[in-house]
Design an enzyme around this catalytic site. Structure first.
Site, PDB file in Angstrom:
ATOM      1  N   CYS A  53      -3.777 -45.199  31.176  1.00  0.00           N
ATOM      2  CA  CYS A  53      -5.014 -45.970  31.025  1.00  0.00           C
ATOM      3  C   CYS A  53      -5.002 -47.171  31.976  1.00  0.00           C
ATOM      4  O   CYS A  53      -4.000 -47.881  32.091  1.00  0.00           O
ATOM      5  CB  CYS A  53      -5.157 -46.449  29.589  1.00  0.00           C
ATOM      6  SG  CYS A  53      -6.702 -47.354  29.277  1.00  0.00           S
ATOM      7  N   CYS A  60      -0.637 -52.152  24.025  1.00  0.00           N
ATOM      8  CA  CYS A  60      -0.789 -50.700  24.113  1.00  0.00           C
ATOM      9  C   CYS A  60       0.241 -50.038  25.023  1.00  0.00           C
ATOM     10  O   CYS A  60       0.313 -50.337  26.223  1.00  0.00           O
ATOM     11  CB  CYS A  60      -2.197 -50.357  24.593  1.00  0.00           C
ATOM     12  SG  CYS A  60      -2.502 -48.567  24.601  1.00  0.00           S
ATOM     13  N   CYS A  97      -9.728 -37.652  13.729  1.00  0.00           N
ATOM     14  CA  CYS A  97     -10.116 -38.543  14.813  1.00  0.00           C
ATOM     15  C   CYS A  97      -9.361 -38.175  16.086  1.00  0.00           C
ATOM     16  O   CYS A  97      -8.154 -37.933  16.048  1.00  0.00           O
ATOM     17  CB  CYS A  97      -9.816 -39.994  14.436  1.00  0.00           C
ATOM     18  SG  CYS A  97     -10.460 -41.196  15.631  1.00  0.00           S
ATOM     19  N   CYS A 129     -14.266 -37.902  14.158  1.00  0.00           N
ATOM     20  CA  CYS A 129     -14.305 -39.241  14.724  1.00  0.00           C
ATOM     21  C   CYS A 129     -13.702 -39.190  16.121  1.00  0.00           C
ATOM     22  O   CYS A 129     -12.804 -38.391  16.385  1.00  0.00           O
ATOM     23  CB  CYS A 129     -13.513 -40.209  13.841  1.00  0.00           C
ATOM     24  SG  CYS A 129     -13.449 -41.922  14.456  1.00  0.00           S
ATOM     25  N   CYS A 189     -16.750 -47.251  13.120  1.00  0.00           N
ATOM     26  CA  CYS A 189     -15.404 -47.591  12.672  1.00  0.00           C
ATOM     27  C   CYS A 189     -14.913 -48.709  13.577  1.00  0.00           C
ATOM     28  O   CYS A 189     -14.709 -48.494  14.775  1.00  0.00           O
ATOM     29  CB  CYS A 189     -14.493 -46.365  12.765  1.00  0.00           C
ATOM     30  SG  CYS A 189     -12.761 -46.682  12.358  1.00  0.00           S
TER      31      CYS A 189
END
Length: 330
Positions: A53, A60, A97, A129, A189
């Site tokens: 990412c 993270c 999810c 999700c 959410c």
């Protein structure tokens, strides 16, 4: 107690700082007014695209710029995801999810594949999700048409503290994505993480933002930081039970209709600590060995906990015409 969207920071601060036993008692009372006290929603979270990412979220392990043990994994194939969803359903999960380590959704073949995943999981009778990063209202509409039930996009922390945790996007970007999701009628959410080095005022400010949205998020995850070696926050102190209780109980009182989700960090908590969180108003958990890339209690541990505490899984789509079976968790 009425459902309000006009809380002041001072009101939330007063609730948050009440003596802990009084706070938990009030939260438990509110919880029992609006929810079945023994019901807990069981969700499974799968990383469908891992690592690489471009963002710099300090917590993270999937950020490309950090040296962690997370290996880059390209987007999974549809059949593999549906197999994992079927296994999750057989283990009692009623919400599935799917998370992709993207900065934002792009209109390409990969997004088309995610739409096929959504269609497939929806056909299993599970709440679907996704958490895919930022997206436009048009992309949210495509997800809804494919059968998406909910979209996760956490605030993470307060607006004031945000730049200390993430610099590759603005706080308003988070709010804009939530608005795009809400405008299509998809369930929202959105919650945050505690243990990032924030103050109590930051936690209160984040709750204030969530509670003053035009409509409260249907699900509010409360995450404790999972300290991952190689990330900037690896040396942060572990969050205490009392800090987690204050967040859960305050969220329950000011957002009484929401599912308050006991999320990341649960793997480090004893059954006794988790029981206290359920008493304080937590009404949802993630089940399965991992939350994206971080450890989580396995299904057998959670099954034993449910039996010990007398809990039962909340049915998928509860309150809607297509209410489904709760599964075989207990």
């Amino acid at each position: 107690m009425e459902v309000r969207n006009d809380w002041t920071t001072a009101e939330i601060e007063e609730i948050y700082n009440r003596p802990i036993l009084d706070l938990v008692y009030e939260a438990a009372t509110v919880h029992r007014k609006y929810h079945e006290a023994r019901e807990v929603q069981v969700c499974t979270l799968l990383s469908i695209k891992t690592g690489g990412c471009p963002e710099d979220c300090a917590y993270c392990p999937q950020a490309a710029r950090y040296n962690t043990d997370v290996d880059h994994q390209s987007l999974l194939e549809v059949d593999e995801v549906l197999t994992k969803a079927s296994i999750a359903k057989s283990n009692g999960a009623t919400r599935f999810c799917m998370g992709a380590a993207w900065r934002h959704v792009k209109n390409n073949k990969q997004f088309d594949r995610v739409l096929q995943m959504v269609q497939g999981v929806n056909s299993l009778g599970m709440e679907v999700c996704c958490t895919l990063g930022m997206l436009t209202e048009e992309q949210a509409q495509r997800l809804k048409e494919a059968g998406l039930y909910a979209y996760n996009h956490n605030l993470d922390t307060s607006e004031e503290n945000y730049e200390n945790i993430i610099t590759t996007r603005e706080y308003q970007d988070r709010l804009d994505t939530i608005d795009n999701v809400r405008n299509t009628g998809i369930s929202v959410c959105s919650g945050g993480i505690i243990g990032l080095g924030e103050t109590d005022q930051d936690r209160i400010a984040m709750l204030h933002t969530l509670a003053n949205m035009p409509k409260h998020p249907e699900s509010v995850p409360v995450n404790a930081l999972v300290r991952v070696p190689g990330t900037p926050l690896e040396d942060q102190k572990r969050i205490t039970l009392w800090e987690m209780l204050r967040m859960i109980a305050t969220a329950r009182i000011i957002m009484p209709l929401s599912q308050v989700r006991l999320s990341a960090g649960r793997e480090e908590m004893s059954i006794e600590e988790q029981a206290f969180c359920f008493m304080a108003g937590a009404s949802s958990i993630f089940a399965g060995e991992k939350l994206l890339t971080t450890p989580n209690p396995d299904v057998d541990q959670d099954r034993q906990m449910f039996q010990l505490l007398g809990l039962q899984p909340r049915a998928a789509f509860k309150g809607q015409e297509n209410e489904m079976e709760a599964g075989k968790f207990v």
